[in-house]
Design an enzyme around this catalytic site. Structure first.
Site, mmCIF file in Angstrom:
data_model
loop_
_atom_site.group_PDB
_atom_site.id
_atom_site.type_symbol
_atom_site.label_atom_id
_atom_site.label_comp_id
_atom_site.label_asym_id
_atom_site.label_seq_id
_atom_site.Cartn_x
_atom_site.Cartn_y
_atom_site.Cartn_z
ATOM 1 N N HIS A 169 0.849 -1.205 0.000
ATOM 2 C CA HIS A 169 0.000 0.000 0.000
ATOM 3 C C HIS A 169 0.885 1.256 0.000
ATOM 4 O O HIS A 169 0.836 2.070 0.940
ATOM 5 C CB HIS A 169 -0.863 -0.067 1.260
ATOM 6 C CG HIS A 169 -1.964 0.942 1.384
ATOM 7 N ND1 HIS A 169 -1.791 2.294 1.189
ATOM 8 C CD2 HIS A 169 -3.264 0.789 1.734
ATOM 9 C CE1 HIS A 169 -2.937 2.918 1.402
ATOM 10 N NE2 HIS A 169 -3.846 2.023 1.737
ATOM 11 N N ASP A 213 -10.597 6.804 -4.816
ATOM 12 C CA ASP A 213 -10.422 5.494 -4.163
ATOM 13 C C ASP A 213 -10.884 4.430 -5.166
ATOM 14 O O ASP A 213 -12.064 4.111 -5.235
ATOM 15 C CB ASP A 213 -11.251 5.463 -2.861
ATOM 16 C CG ASP A 213 -10.925 4.237 -2.009
ATOM 17 O OD1 ASP A 213 -10.162 3.369 -2.471
ATOM 18 O OD2 ASP A 213 -11.443 4.159 -0.880
ATOM 19 N N GLU A 272 -1.116 1.277 -5.149
ATOM 20 C CA GLU A 272 -0.994 0.035 -4.397
ATOM 21 C C GLU A 272 -0.969 -1.172 -5.342
ATOM 22 O O GLU A 272 -1.881 -1.352 -6.147
ATOM 23 C CB GLU A 272 -2.172 -0.099 -3.433
ATOM 24 C CG GLU A 272 -2.330 1.119 -2.530
ATOM 25 C CD GLU A 272 -3.642 1.111 -1.770
ATOM 26 O OE1 GLU A 272 -4.086 0.030 -1.357
ATOM 27 O OE2 GLU A 272 -4.227 2.194 -1.589
HETATM 28 C C1 BG6 Z 1 -7.059 2.153 0.478
HETATM 29 C C2 BG6 Z 1 -8.549 1.886 0.439
HETATM 30 O O1 BG6 Z 1 -6.389 1.005 0.061
HETATM 31 O O2 BG6 Z 1 -6.659 2.446 1.824
HETATM 32 C C3 BG6 Z 1 -9.290 3.079 1.037
HETATM 33 O O3 BG6 Z 1 -8.948 1.644 -0.898
HETATM 34 C C4 BG6 Z 1 -8.778 3.395 2.433
HETATM 35 O O4 BG6 Z 1 -10.696 2.795 1.057
HETATM 36 C C5 BG6 Z 1 -7.275 3.596 2.364
HETATM 37 O O5 BG6 Z 1 -9.430 4.568 2.907
HETATM 38 C C6 BG6 Z 1 -6.636 3.878 3.733
HETATM 39 O O6 BG6 Z 1 -6.992 2.886 4.634
HETATM 40 P P1 BG6 Z 1 -6.536 2.969 6.145
HETATM 41 O O7 BG6 Z 1 -7.173 1.801 6.826
HETATM 42 O O8 BG6 Z 1 -5.023 2.882 6.158
HETATM 43 O O9 BG6 Z 1 -7.002 4.300 6.668
#
Ligand code: BG6
Length: 306
Positions: A169, A213, A272
């Site tokens: 990510h 997103d 990601e």
């Molecule tokens: C992304 C998702 O991978 O991560 C989003 O598609 C999400 O929906 C984002 O808001 C961040 O997620 P987190 O749990 O790290 O706040």
């Protein structure tokens, strides 16, 4: 293991050391002839990658929380063994538990003066079993050179097949999101997570001027971030993945996140490398699945058409 014990077993002169980092969480520091990197064992989380002669390629939140049980905001969180909300039990942690687990160091090596390899490992324990009842060995092999290579390998050490969703990510640093485009996803279809997961067609390069997103499907291609303000291209290559997620929270969502600066959305974008949506993978007993992301920067760029 303490940083001292890790140094005794895994440190490599002119390449790799371990120390207590923020909030005394253990981190590995890589510094070789081509690049520098920083990796926390909490989450198996890479928080910095900086090739010589360039500013850091990864974005880190100034408000990131380095606390057990919390995911670090920025760098490269490891999303595993499910992507997003758990499909059956939404009380389970979003994006799985790998990013909040304590990883172990498995190996280190330095094939040349400009390349350092650190391998981290996470295996099932009582806590993981309570969230996900499977036996596994998850390894993250990090190769730091002019290019950063991240290889996340899932091995099924149990007796029944299991299904995984995952993502590297990565948060990328950009000079100004308003002067940034992303190529490599042109003509793909994506699921718009902000519009009921409707499938939409990407036309041309991705431009981010609002919350985004999206899960791009059926794509194995490299993406390139064209960052006009910093005059840099960031290349994000991959394998073992047919889905790419693009995320930027924009202003409103940023304001709602405690660990994200209000204006942070202007200087970042997540690309990601994923196994998300219909790209989850089944891993049979004794088998492996590897998800690989390759990150490199190239200076002197201007945006296409400029
Ligand atoms: C992304 C998702 O991978 O991560 C989003 O598609 C999400 O929906 C984002 O808001 C961040 O997620 P987190 O749990 O790290 O706040």
């Amino acid at each position: 293991m303490s940083p001292d014990e890790l140094n005794q077993r895994f440190a490599i002169q002119d390449h790799l050391t371990f120390e207590a980092g923020v909030n005394k969480l253990t981190r590995a520091l890589v510094d070789n002839q081509s690049a520098r990197a920083e990796i926390y064992l909490h989450g198996g989380h890479l928080t910095s990658f900086q090739p010589n002669g360039q500013s850091p390629l990864l974005w880190m939140s100034d408000l990131a929380r380095f606390e057990s049980g919390k995911a670090i905001r920025g760098g490269v969180p490891i999303v595993w063994p499910w992507f997003g909300a758990h499909t059956i039990d939404p009380s389970k942690p979003q994006h799985g538990f790998a990013r909040t687990s304590q990883w172990q160091v498995a190996e280190s090596s330095a094939p040349s003066g400009s390349e350092t390899i650190l391998k981290l490992c996470l295996t099932n324990n009582a806590e993981t079993q309570s969230l996900w009842p499977h036996s596994f060995e998850l390894t993250l092999r990090i190769t730091v050179s002019e290019t950063l290579r991240l290889e996340l390998t899932t091995r099924n050490t149990g007796k029944t097949p299991f299904e995984i969703g995952c993502a590297l990510h990565s948060y990328f640093a950009v000079g100004d999101i308003a002067r940034t485009t992303i190529t490599g996803l042109d003509d793909c279809h994506y699921l718009d997570q902000l519009d009921d997961n409707k499938s939409k067609a990407q036309q041309g390069a991705v431009v981010i001027n609002e919350e985004v997103d999206r899960i791009y499907r059926e794509t194995e291609d490299e993406c390139t971030i064209c960052d006009e303000a910093a005059r840099r291209y960031i290349h994000v290559g991959k394998s073992g993945s047919r889905s790419t997620v693009v995320w930027n929270p924009w202003s409103l969502k940023a304001q709602g996140m405690r660990d994200f600066p209000d204006d942070g959305y202007r200087s970042m974008v997540c690309i990601e490398t994923a196994n998300a949506a219909d790209d989850t993978r089944t891993v049979d007993p004794g088998e492996n699945h590897s998800l690989i992301q390759l990150i490199s920067g190239r200076l002197g760029a201007s945006l296409p058409g400029h």
